[in-house]
Write an enzyme that holds these catalytic residues in place. Structure first.
Site, PDB file in Angstrom:
ATOM      1  CG  ASP A 139     -11.202  12.923  -2.548  1.00  0.00           C
ATOM      2  OD1 ASP A 139     -10.033  12.487  -2.529  1.00  0.00           O
ATOM      3  OD2 ASP A 139     -11.536  13.959  -1.946  1.00  0.00           O
TER       4      ASP A 139
ATOM      5  CE  LYS B 114      -0.399  26.360  -8.420  1.00  0.00           C
ATOM      6  NZ  LYS B 114       0.241  27.504  -7.759  1.00  0.00           N
TER       7      LYS B 114
ATOM      8  CG  ASP C 211       0.052  14.049  -0.195  1.00  0.00           C
ATOM      9  OD1 ASP C 211      -0.957  13.732   0.457  1.00  0.00           O
ATOM     10  OD2 ASP C 211       1.196  14.100   0.294  1.00  0.00           O
TER      11      ASP C 211
ATOM     12  CG  ASN D  91      10.659  10.050  -2.236  1.00  0.00           C
ATOM     13  OD1 ASN D  91       9.838   9.534  -2.996  1.00  0.00           O
ATOM     14  ND2 ASN D  91      11.197  11.236  -2.491  1.00  0.00           N
TER      15      ASN D  91
ATOM     16  CG  ASP E 162      -1.952   1.109   1.180  1.00  0.00           C
ATOM     17  OD1 ASP E 162      -2.586   1.287   0.124  1.00  0.00           O
ATOM     18  OD2 ASP E 162      -2.123   1.804   2.206  1.00  0.00           O
TER      19      ASP E 162
ATOM     20  CD  GLU F  90       2.560   8.708   4.400  1.00  0.00           C
ATOM     21  OE1 GLU F  90       2.913   9.872   4.145  1.00  0.00           O
ATOM     22  OE2 GLU F  90       1.612   8.136   3.829  1.00  0.00           O
TER      23      GLU F  90
END
EC number: 2.1.1.33
Length: 236
Positions: free
Chosen positions: A149, A117, A113, A87, A35, A60
């Site tokens: 979402d 842009k 996240d 990372n 995950d 994470e």
């Protein structure tokens, strides 16, 4: 409130050695679920007890969240779950390359996240090099699940995955977006969004038998991906 970190900052560009399944799990030969971007780990903390025949790894980039998730895991005595700080676009490829053949069987990337842009394109979690590493580690028929979402977050991911030609949607999935989550528990973000009556955009992909593309070719295609749905987020 989601707190971003810049994955391109010097600290997060330092490679971190990650433990192998043999170092993390007593029964290391179980199939592995990865995950990516697990946040506080609530999703995996709920999923791992329901799937004791699997090993689960959550990765994470926000270290305090990993520490919190690991404390919760230890309190629950879940021996088929680990949380790792890294990372993924710096440290994960080497780890994936070292996995035994067909050990990685499911990958999820959920509510990443939202770097909108174009100048922040390289901060997005699913980069061409990571996708190629995942495609190389996953055998035909193994699955990659993404959801968000925010349409302008998931659409570039969809375009990149489909441009790679390494993944296909299940033959019985004819909807633009998958209606139901194929996993038995939702993430915290997923519950919040659905409670607000808002839409979650989902895609499930299966690895096909196509060879992974050259990185330079996929990167060239990636440069054409620029958030097709949210013009208001583009640079002036």
């Amino acid at each position: 409130m989601r707190q971003h970190v810049n994955p391109l900052s010097r600290f997060f560009q330092l490679p971190r050695p990650l433990p192998s399944p043999e170092e993390m799990f007593a029964q290391s030969s179980r199939p592995l679920h990865l995950d990516i971007g697990c946040a506080r780990g609530g999703f995996l903390l709920s999923l791992a007890p329901l799937q004791p025949e699997w090993n689960h790894v959550g990765v994470e980039i926000r270290h305090p969240l990993v520490l919190s998730a690991e404390r919760d895991r230890q309190e629950l005595e879940l021996d088929n779950l680990r949380f790792l700080f890294c990372n993924v676009n710096v440290s994960l490829e080497e780890w994936l390359d070292a996995l035994p053949r067909d050990q990685l069987q499911w990958v999820s990337i959920q509510f990443p996240d939202p770097w909108f842009k174009r100048r922040h394109q390289k901060r997005r979690v699913l980069q061409p090099s990571l996708l190629i590493a995942l495609a190389t580690a996953l055998q035909p028929g193994r699955e990659l699940f993404i959801q968000s979402d925010v349409l302008s977050v998931i659409e570039p991911m969809v375009m990149l995955i489909e441009q790679s030609n390494c993944f296909e949607r299940p033959k019985n999935d004819s909807h633009a977006w998958q209606k139901a989550n194929p996993l038995p528990v939702p993430t915290e973000r997923e519950r919040y969004v659905l409670d607000q009556g808002l839409q979650v955009y989902r895609r499930l992909y299966q690895r096909n038998d196509q060879q992974a593309p050259e990185l330079s070719n996929l990167e060239a295609l990636w440069q054409q991906v620029d958030n097709p749905s949210k013009e208001e987020h583009s640079d002036c």
